[in-house]
Design a protein around this motif. Structure first.
Motif, PDB file in Angstrom:
ATOM      1  N   ASN A   1      -2.129  87.970 194.405  1.00 47.53           N
ATOM      2  CA  ASN A   1      -2.947  87.916 193.414  1.00 47.53           C
ATOM      3  C   ASN A   1      -2.160  87.572 191.935  1.00 47.53           C
ATOM      4  O   ASN A   1      -2.589  88.112 191.005  1.00 47.53           O
TER       5      ASN A   1
ATOM      6  N   PRO B   1      -1.110  85.500 188.751  1.00 47.84           N
ATOM      7  CA  PRO B   1      -1.774  84.230 188.086  1.00 47.84           C
ATOM      8  C   PRO B   1      -0.881  82.995 188.488  1.00 47.84           C
ATOM      9  O   PRO B   1       0.571  83.316 188.261  1.00 47.84           O
TER      10      PRO B   1
ATOM     11  N   LEU C   1      -8.637  79.248 190.916  1.00 49.82           N
ATOM     12  CA  LEU C   1      -8.107  80.593 190.148  1.00 49.82           C
ATOM     13  C   LEU C   1      -7.049  80.349 189.102  1.00 49.82           C
ATOM     14  O   LEU C   1      -6.849  80.952 188.357  1.00 49.82           O
ATOM     15  N   ASP C   2      -6.375  79.046 189.429  1.00 47.32           N
ATOM     16  CA  ASP C   2      -4.968  78.541 188.586  1.00 47.32           C
ATOM     17  C   ASP C   2      -5.432  78.113 187.227  1.00 47.32           C
ATOM     18  O   ASP C   2      -6.732  77.610 187.107  1.00 47.32           O
ATOM     19  N   THR C   3      -4.533  78.317 186.318  1.00 42.12           N
ATOM     20  CA  THR C   3      -4.848  77.731 185.156  1.00 42.12           C
ATOM     21  C   THR C   3      -4.074  76.476 184.700  1.00 42.12           C
ATOM     22  O   THR C   3      -2.769  76.430 184.984  1.00 42.12           O
TER      23      THR C   3
ATOM     24  N   LYS D   1      -4.644  87.506 180.319  1.00 40.09           N
ATOM     25  CA  LYS D   1      -4.309  87.976 181.527  1.00 40.09           C
ATOM     26  C   LYS D   1      -3.265  88.882 181.283  1.00 40.09           C
ATOM     27  O   LYS D   1      -2.762  89.566 182.373  1.00 40.09           O
TER      28      LYS D   1
ATOM     29  N   ALA E   1       3.450  86.189 186.014  1.00 36.17           N
ATOM     30  CA  ALA E   1       2.805  84.769 186.345  1.00 36.17           C
ATOM     31  C   ALA E   1       3.901  83.747 186.731  1.00 36.17           C
ATOM     32  O   ALA E   1       4.967  84.019 186.148  1.00 36.17           O
TER      33      ALA E   1
END
Length: 176
Positions: free
Chosen positions: A45, A47, A79-81, A103, A7
């Motif tokens: 893809n 994260p 899609l990002d946190t 994840k 990530a």
């Protein structure tokens, strides 16, 4: 050996860090490097986690203010946190560990601001929690102090944090 789940972590790259009156060291270069890493991560893809610092009332990073917002050149997508924090440790009293675990993340690619506080503390804490950490040596920044220039602080941390991370140039970062 199995490839770890990676990530990208972007710490405190908020408008308040780029004020004309006191900008972070080499801010434009920092944004360019982080933009490149975000683009590479998204293409594979991977994260992306943004950490957003929250200060008190009337402070530059007061929640809801212009200074608190994530810098517009690296805005998150759906899609990002986004993780909210109140201390230099991105894990302390936040949901970061839970979100990474959801994840199945094993390796954190670390970027952001401020080298000698939030980047340093988060790097050490991630290592202590068992994550493989890669510090992107040219994608974190800070301000000079009374005793040291910003580049001296950055170079010192790139040297010291090798005990807690693999320290790599942004061009060496591979997302797979």
């Amino acid at each position: 050996m199995k490839e770890s789940n990676k990530a990208l972590l972007v710490i405190d790259v908020q408008n308040g860090m780029f004020l004309d009156s006191d900008p972070v060291f080499q801010g434009e270069e920092l944004l360019t490097k982080i933009q490149m890493l975000i683009s590479k991560a998204r293409s594979k893809n991977i994260p992306i986690f943004y950490v957003q610092h929250n200060e008190g009332k009337d402070e530059i990073l007061e929640p809801g203010t212009q200074g608190w917002l994530i810098h517009p050149s690296i805005l998150p997508n759906d899609l990002d946190t986004i993780i909210q924090k109140k201390t230099p440790d991105s894990f302390f009293e936040t949901t970061l560990k839970q979100e990474l675990d959801k994840k199945k993340i094993e390796e954190i690619i670390l970027t952001g601001i401020q080298t000698d506080l939030c980047v340093d503390t988060t790097c050490r804490r991630a290592f202590s929690l068992g994550y493989k950490v890669t510090l992107v040596k040219d994608a974190h920044s800070t301000w000079g102090s009374q005793d040291l220039t910003a580049i001296q602080i950055i170079n010192h941390h790139n040297s010291i944090l090798r005990w807690f991370s693999s320290v790599k140039h942004s061009d060496e970062i591979q997302f797979e």
